[in-house]
Design an enzyme around this catalytic site. Structure first.
Site, PDB file in Angstrom:
ATOM      1  N   TYR A  31      62.484  44.768 119.796  1.00  0.00           N
ATOM      2  CA  TYR A  31      61.363  44.811 120.729  1.00  0.00           C
ATOM      3  C   TYR A  31      61.871  45.154 122.117  1.00  0.00           C
ATOM      4  O   TYR A  31      63.051  45.011 122.426  1.00  0.00           O
ATOM      5  CB  TYR A  31      60.566  43.499 120.731  1.00  0.00           C
ATOM      6  CG  TYR A  31      61.255  42.327 121.395  1.00  0.00           C
ATOM      7  CD1 TYR A  31      61.039  42.058 122.747  1.00  0.00           C
ATOM      8  CD2 TYR A  31      62.106  41.501 120.678  1.00  0.00           C
ATOM      9  CE1 TYR A  31      61.664  40.978 123.358  1.00  0.00           C
ATOM     10  CE2 TYR A  31      62.719  40.433 121.283  1.00  0.00           C
ATOM     11  CZ  TYR A  31      62.507  40.172 122.618  1.00  0.00           C
ATOM     12  OH  TYR A  31      63.126  39.113 123.223  1.00  0.00           O
ATOM     13  N   CYS A  32      60.951  45.637 122.931  1.00  0.00           N
ATOM     14  CA  CYS A  32      61.239  45.973 124.327  1.00  0.00           C
ATOM     15  C   CYS A  32      60.011  45.558 125.132  1.00  0.00           C
ATOM     16  O   CYS A  32      59.291  44.644 124.746  1.00  0.00           O
ATOM     17  CB  CYS A  32      61.559  47.454 124.479  1.00  0.00           C
ATOM     18  SG  CYS A  32      60.203  48.550 124.001  1.00  0.00           S
ATOM     19  N   ARG A  33      59.752  46.206 126.219  1.00  0.00           N
ATOM     20  CA  ARG A  33      58.591  45.847 127.044  1.00  0.00           C
ATOM     21  C   ARG A  33      57.301  46.385 126.436  1.00  0.00           C
ATOM     22  O   ARG A  33      56.316  45.676 126.316  1.00  0.00           O
ATOM     23  CB  ARG A  33      58.775  46.378 128.463  1.00  0.00           C
ATOM     24  CG  ARG A  33      57.641  45.989 129.385  1.00  0.00           C
ATOM     25  CD  ARG A  33      57.942  46.397 130.827  1.00  0.00           C
ATOM     26  NE  ARG A  33      56.870  45.969 131.697  1.00  0.00           N
ATOM     27  CZ  ARG A  33      55.784  46.696 131.965  1.00  0.00           C
ATOM     28  NH1 ARG A  33      55.634  47.876 131.407  1.00  0.00           N
ATOM     29  NH2 ARG A  33      54.856  46.238 132.769  1.00  0.00           N
TER      30      ARG A  33
END
Length: 129
Positions: A91-93
Site C-alpha cells: 500500500y501507499c498513499r
C-alpha cells in the site's frame, strides 16, 4: 509530412505510453478494497508480508500495524528483504506507487501480490502513529 508534424506525433505517442504505463493494471495483482485488504490480512494467519511503499516522512503520519516500510524509491535495492514464498500486500498513499511496486516485484519473480486500492487514504482500519 513536415518535421513539426513528426515531432508532434512522437510527443503524443510518448504521452500516451507514459499514461498507459502508469495507469495500466499489473498482471496477477489483486486490487483489494479496504475491507477486502483488512480481511485478507487477518485470515492468512500472519503468513504475509505487509509493505508500506511510501517515503519515511509519509509513514510518520500513520501506518497499518505490522507494515514494513520499503519505499518504492529503494525497493529495487531491497528485494532480498522480501520473501518470495509468502503473499505480499502493498500500500501507499493513493494506490499508484503500490501498483508500480507490484510491477517491479512481478518482474523479479514475486507471484502472490495484492495492493490496497485507493491506498491508505481509503483505509478504514486501525492505524499506528
Amino acid at each position: 509530412m513536415d518535421s513539426n508534424m513528426i515531432f508532434n506525433l512522437v510527443a503524443l505517442g510518448f504521452i500516451v505510453w507514459f499514461f498507459y504505463s502508469r495507469f495500466a493494471g499489473v498482471k496477477g495483482l489483486r486490487n483489494l478494497s479496504s475491507e477486502q485488504f483488512q480481511e485478507a490480512l487477518t485470515t492468512d494467519n500472519h503468513k504475509h508480508v505487509l509493505i508500506d511503499v511510501r517515503e519515511p516522512g509519509e509513514v510518520k503520519q500513520g501506518y497499518i500495524p505490522g507494515a514494513v516500510n520499503i519505499p518504492l524509491s529503494t525497493m529495487g535495492r531491497r528485494l532480498a528483504e522480501i520473501p518470495k514464498d509468502r503473499p505480499v500486500y502493498l500500500y501507499c498513499r493513493s494506490g499508484m506507487r503500490s501498483k508500480q511496486a507490484a510491477k517491479l516485484l512481478r518482474k523479479h519473480g514475486f507471484n502472490e501480490l495484492s495492493h490496497l486500492k485507493g491506498g491508505i487514504m481509503s483505509w478504514n482500519g486501525k492505524q499506528t502513529q
